[in-house]
Design a protein around this motif. Structure first.
Motif, PDB file in Angstrom:
ATOM      1  N   MET A   1      -0.535 -22.958   0.272  1.00 14.61           N
ATOM      2  CA  MET A   1      -1.954 -23.291   0.038  1.00 14.61           C
ATOM      3  C   MET A   1      -2.303 -24.576   0.772  1.00 14.61           C
ATOM      4  O   MET A   1      -1.520 -25.525   0.779  1.00 14.61           O
ATOM      5  CB  MET A   1      -2.211 -23.454  -1.465  1.00 14.61           C
ATOM      6  N   ASN A   2      -3.463 -24.600   1.377  1.00 18.61           N
ATOM      7  CA  ASN A   2      -3.928 -25.777   2.088  1.00 18.61           C
ATOM      8  C   ASN A   2      -4.042 -26.955   1.121  1.00 18.61           C
ATOM      9  O   ASN A   2      -4.714 -26.880   0.104  1.00 18.61           O
ATOM     10  CB  ASN A   2      -5.292 -25.471   2.714  1.00 18.61           C
ATOM     11  N   SER A   3      -3.400 -28.082   1.435  1.00 24.43           N
ATOM     12  CA  SER A   3      -3.400 -29.226   0.527  1.00 24.43           C
ATOM     13  C   SER A   3      -4.548 -30.184   0.791  1.00 24.43           C
ATOM     14  O   SER A   3      -4.840 -31.047  -0.026  1.00 24.43           O
ATOM     15  CB  SER A   3      -2.071 -29.983   0.624  1.00 24.43           C
ATOM     16  N   ALA A   4      -5.201 -30.074   1.957  1.00 22.36           N
ATOM     17  CA  ALA A   4      -6.317 -30.956   2.271  1.00 22.36           C
ATOM     18  C   ALA A   4      -7.525 -30.575   1.421  1.00 22.36           C
ATOM     19  O   ALA A   4      -7.675 -29.436   1.002  1.00 22.36           O
ATOM     20  CB  ALA A   4      -6.652 -30.866   3.754  1.00 22.36           C
ATOM     21  N   PHE A   5      -8.395 -31.555   1.212  1.00 21.82           N
ATOM     22  CA  PHE A   5      -9.618 -31.273   0.478  1.00 21.82           C
ATOM     23  C   PHE A   5     -10.630 -30.665   1.442  1.00 21.82           C
ATOM     24  O   PHE A   5     -11.145 -31.339   2.336  1.00 21.82           O
ATOM     25  CB  PHE A   5     -10.182 -32.562  -0.127  1.00 21.82           C
ATOM     26  N   GLY A  48     -26.693 -31.440  -1.782  1.00 25.93           N
ATOM     27  CA  GLY A  48     -26.445 -30.516  -0.676  1.00 25.93           C
ATOM     28  C   GLY A  48     -24.976 -30.344  -0.360  1.00 25.93           C
ATOM     29  O   GLY A  48     -24.545 -29.274   0.095  1.00 25.93           O
ATOM     30  N   TYR A  49     -24.179 -31.386  -0.601  1.00 24.01           N
ATOM     31  CA  TYR A  49     -22.746 -31.297  -0.339  1.00 24.01           C
ATOM     32  C   TYR A  49     -22.023 -30.406  -1.346  1.00 24.01           C
ATOM     33  O   TYR A  49     -20.862 -30.049  -1.143  1.00 24.01           O
ATOM     34  CB  TYR A  49     -22.115 -32.685  -0.352  1.00 24.01           C
ATOM     35  N   ALA A  50     -22.695 -30.053  -2.432  1.00 22.15           N
ATOM     36  CA  ALA A  50     -22.081 -29.175  -3.427  1.00 22.15           C
ATOM     37  C   ALA A  50     -22.148 -27.707  -3.033  1.00 22.15           C
ATOM     38  O   ALA A  50     -21.413 -26.884  -3.582  1.00 22.15           O
ATOM     39  CB  ALA A  50     -22.781 -29.372  -4.779  1.00 22.15           C
ATOM     40  N   LEU A  51     -23.004 -27.367  -2.076  1.00 24.99           N
ATOM     41  CA  LEU A  51     -23.248 -25.955  -1.788  1.00 24.99           C
ATOM     42  C   LEU A  51     -22.027 -25.200  -1.261  1.00 24.99           C
ATOM     43  O   LEU A  51     -21.810 -24.050  -1.655  1.00 24.99           O
ATOM     44  CB  LEU A  51     -24.436 -25.809  -0.836  1.00 24.99           C
ATOM     45  N   PRO A  52     -21.183 -25.783  -0.376  1.00 23.14           N
ATOM     46  CA  PRO A  52     -20.006 -25.020   0.044  1.00 23.14           C
ATOM     47  C   PRO A  52     -19.079 -24.662  -1.119  1.00 23.14           C
ATOM     48  O   PRO A  52     -18.524 -23.548  -1.160  1.00 23.14           O
ATOM     49  CB  PRO A  52     -19.317 -25.966   1.037  1.00 23.14           C
ATOM     50  N   HIS A 196     -15.509 -33.769  -7.305  1.00 22.77           N
ATOM     51  CA  HIS A 196     -16.696 -34.445  -6.778  1.00 22.77           C
ATOM     52  C   HIS A 196     -16.932 -33.889  -5.372  1.00 22.77           C
ATOM     53  O   HIS A 196     -16.089 -34.087  -4.481  1.00 22.77           O
ATOM     54  CB  HIS A 196     -16.468 -35.948  -6.724  1.00 22.77           C
ATOM     55  N   PRO A 197     -18.017 -33.167  -5.134  1.00 26.29           N
ATOM     56  CA  PRO A 197     -18.207 -32.459  -3.863  1.00 26.29           C
ATOM     57  C   PRO A 197     -18.049 -33.309  -2.612  1.00 26.29           C
ATOM     58  O   PRO A 197     -17.625 -32.797  -1.576  1.00 26.29           O
ATOM     59  CB  PRO A 197     -19.623 -31.895  -3.993  1.00 26.29           C
ATOM     60  N   ILE A 198     -18.363 -34.606  -2.666  1.00 24.29           N
ATOM     61  CA  ILE A 198     -18.261 -35.454  -1.484  1.00 24.29           C
ATOM     62  C   ILE A 198     -16.869 -35.409  -0.879  1.00 24.29           C
ATOM     63  O   ILE A 198     -16.707 -35.468   0.340  1.00 24.29           O
ATOM     64  CB  ILE A 198     -18.660 -36.917  -1.830  1.00 24.29           C
ATOM     65  N   TRP A 199     -15.817 -35.301  -1.706  1.00 21.56           N
ATOM     66  CA  TRP A 199     -14.444 -35.355  -1.185  1.00 21.56           C
ATOM     67  C   TRP A 199     -14.022 -34.063  -0.504  1.00 21.56           C
ATOM     68  O   TRP A 199     -12.982 -34.033   0.151  1.00 21.56           O
ATOM     69  CB  TRP A 199     -13.469 -35.684  -2.308  1.00 21.56           C
ATOM     70  N   TRP A 200     -14.791 -32.988  -0.668  1.00 17.77           N
ATOM     71  CA  TRP A 200     -14.391 -31.669  -0.172  1.00 17.77           C
ATOM     72  C   TRP A 200     -15.189 -31.238   1.057  1.00 17.77           C
ATOM     73  O   TRP A 200     -15.312 -30.055   1.345  1.00 17.77           O
ATOM     74  CB  TRP A 200     -14.537 -30.643  -1.304  1.00 17.77           C
ATOM     75  N   LEU A 201     -15.711 -32.203   1.795  1.00 15.31           N
ATOM     76  CA  LEU A 201     -16.534 -31.882   2.965  1.00 15.31           C
ATOM     77  C   LEU A 201     -15.726 -31.272   4.103  1.00 15.31           C
ATOM     78  O   LEU A 201     -16.233 -30.515   4.906  1.00 15.31           O
ATOM     79  CB  LEU A 201     -17.232 -33.145   3.471  1.00 15.31           C
ATOM     80  N   GLY A 202     -14.473 -31.646   4.224  1.00 18.09           N
ATOM     81  CA  GLY A 202     -13.673 -31.161   5.348  1.00 18.09           C
ATOM     82  C   GLY A 202     -12.233 -31.535   5.153  1.00 18.09           C
ATOM     83  O   GLY A 202     -11.778 -31.766   4.040  1.00 18.09           O
ATOM     84  N   ASP A 203     -11.480 -31.596   6.241  1.00 19.91           N
ATOM     85  CA  ASP A 203     -10.045 -31.859   6.161  1.00 19.91           C
ATOM     86  C   ASP A 203      -9.685 -33.317   6.411  1.00 19.91           C
ATOM     87  O   ASP A 203      -8.525 -33.640   6.646  1.00 19.91           O
ATOM     88  CB  ASP A 203      -9.293 -30.979   7.180  1.00 19.91           C
ATOM     89  N   GLY A 204     -10.669 -34.207   6.353  1.00 23.03           N
ATOM     90  CA  GLY A 204     -10.401 -35.600   6.641  1.00 23.03           C
ATOM     91  C   GLY A 204     -10.037 -36.407   5.409  1.00 23.03           C
ATOM     92  O   GLY A 204      -9.750 -35.874   4.335  1.00 23.03           O
ATOM     93  N   ALA A 209     -15.068 -38.742   4.817  1.00 23.21           N
ATOM     94  CA  ALA A 209     -16.144 -38.071   4.093  1.00 23.21           C
ATOM     95  C   ALA A 209     -17.310 -39.022   3.860  1.00 23.21           C
ATOM     96  O   ALA A 209     -18.480 -38.648   4.021  1.00 23.21           O
ATOM     97  CB  ALA A 209     -15.616 -37.531   2.770  1.00 23.21           C
ATOM     98  N   LEU A 210     -17.011 -40.260   3.498  1.00 19.92           N
ATOM     99  CA  LEU A 210     -18.069 -41.237   3.266  1.00 19.92           C
ATOM    100  C   LEU A 210     -18.792 -41.597   4.557  1.00 19.92           C
ATOM    101  O   LEU A 210     -20.016 -41.786   4.565  1.00 19.92           O
ATOM    102  CB  LEU A 210     -17.483 -42.485   2.616  1.00 19.92           C
ATOM    103  N   GLU A 211     -18.042 -41.673   5.658  1.00 21.71           N
ATOM    104  CA  GLU A 211     -18.679 -41.970   6.945  1.00 21.71           C
ATOM    105  C   GLU A 211     -19.590 -40.829   7.381  1.00 21.71           C
ATOM    106  O   GLU A 211     -20.649 -41.060   7.966  1.00 21.71           O
ATOM    107  CB  GLU A 211     -17.602 -42.263   7.985  1.00 21.71           C
ATOM    108  N   ARG A 212     -19.178 -39.592   7.087  1.00 20.99           N
ATOM    109  CA  ARG A 212     -20.052 -38.466   7.404  1.00 20.99           C
ATOM    110  C   ARG A 212     -21.339 -38.562   6.584  1.00 20.99           C
ATOM    111  O   ARG A 212     -22.439 -38.335   7.104  1.00 20.99           O
ATOM    112  CB  ARG A 212     -19.361 -37.138   7.115  1.00 20.99           C
ATOM    113  N   TYR A 213     -21.210 -38.905   5.299  1.00 20.64           N
ATOM    114  CA  TYR A 213     -22.409 -39.053   4.479  1.00 20.64           C
ATOM    115  C   TYR A 213     -23.325 -40.128   5.053  1.00 20.64           C
ATOM    116  O   TYR A 213     -24.544 -39.930   5.163  1.00 20.64           O
ATOM    117  CB  TYR A 213     -22.040 -39.412   3.033  1.00 20.64           C
ATOM    118  N   LEU A 214     -22.739 -41.266   5.406  1.00 22.68           N
ATOM    119  CA  LEU A 214     -23.559 -42.356   5.949  1.00 22.68           C
ATOM    120  C   LEU A 214     -24.257 -41.928   7.229  1.00 22.68           C
ATOM    121  O   LEU A 214     -25.446 -42.198   7.436  1.00 22.68           O
ATOM    122  CB  LEU A 214     -22.688 -43.581   6.195  1.00 22.68           C
ATOM    123  N   SER A 215     -23.537 -41.212   8.096  1.00 24.08           N
ATOM    124  CA  SER A 215     -24.133 -40.725   9.340  1.00 24.08           C
ATOM    125  C   SER A 215     -25.274 -39.756   9.059  1.00 24.08           C
ATOM    126  O   SER A 215     -26.350 -39.832   9.663  1.00 24.08           O
ATOM    127  CB  SER A 215     -23.049 -40.051  10.195  1.00 24.08           C
TER     128      SER A 215
END
Length: 245
Positions: A1-5, A48-52, A196-204, A209-215
């Motif tokens: 199983m993929n361990s990244a968020f 919006g980050y909760a939708l995925p 918390h959906p913010i942490w599950w944006l991608g594999d980073g 994740a916070l930098e993506r939000y700020l951008s």
């Protein structure tokens, strides 16, 4: 199983729990001594980050409780983008409830009255009743506190916080153990899984994740300024994140 968020990792996690015999229940129907799984999401950054995650749950035929702030400095729950995201959550069959921040009020404020006002506001936005509350950064006196808030149960009452297993991805990691290694899962008893959906944006990393939000936030503000202030020209604001040249 993929361990990244990531959304895929979240789908894999849910599939693994379902394969172990768990049934997803809401707070009202989950029983501590059963293999019941409560899916709770505290939306600290932007709905919006909760939708995925919501789409992944719907694809597995399960529903979750999404708790949103009405006092957040990071998003306006009444704004069009938030309303659209909340409408999509409801369309997918999920619940939208209140994420209450006691720190938004003076220490001597009437929490029940404040929470009742917030529930009324959120209900006016979604058109759906608010049946449950979670606390944002709860103080110790709120943990295992059996009292209701604004006549509603909360996610840290003993039934949900100590009689059931509790596992959270706080600060972007399973700092007290991953869900599949939780004692409740080993025993086949109920688990409240908080993400918390913010942490599950991608594999980073959490920082990524916070930098993506700020951008994203800067781009949105840039566009809003251009739409409302004729002297503003979009695209002229550059942001450099830590570690970039």
């Amino acid at each position: 199983m993929n361990s990244a968020f990531s959304p895929q990792a979240y789908s894999d996690l849910l599939a693994a729990l379902l394969a172990r015999g768990y049934a997803v229940r809401d707070f009202a129907t989950a029983q501590p001594d059963r293999a019941d799984l409560i899916l709770r999401h505290d939306v600290d950054v932007w709905p919006g980050y909760a939708l995925p995650m919501a789409e992944a749950e719907a694809a597995l035929g399960v529903s979750a409780s999404y708790f949103v702030l009405t006092t957040s400095p990071l998003y306006n729950v009444g704004a069009a983008d938030c309303r659209s995201a909340l409408a999509r959550l409801l369309q997918l069959g999920h619940r939208v409830d209140l994420h209450f921040d006691p720190a938004a009020y003076p220490a001597d404020a009437d929490r029940d009255a404040a929470a009742a006002r917030e529930c009324d506001w959120l209900q006016a936005i979604t058109g759906q009743p608010v049946g449950m509350v979670s606390f944002h950064r709860p103080s110790p006196d709120l943990l295992n506190n059996p009292a209701t808030l604004a006549g509603r149960p909360h996610a840290y009452q003993p039934r949900y916080f100590s009689a059931m297993g509790y596992c959270s991805d706080s600060r972007g990691g399973w700092h007290k153990g991953a869900p599949l290694q939780h004692a409740a899962v080993a025993a086949g008893t109920a688990l409240q899984l908080l993400t918390h959906p913010i942490w599950w944006l991608g594999d980073g990393t959490p920082q990524a994740a916070l930098e993506r939000y700020l951008s994203d936030r800067i781009a949105g503000l840039d566009a809003a300024l251009a739409a409302n202030v004729t002297t503003h020209h979009p695209g002229r604001i550059a942001v450099t994140f830590k570690g970039e040249a």
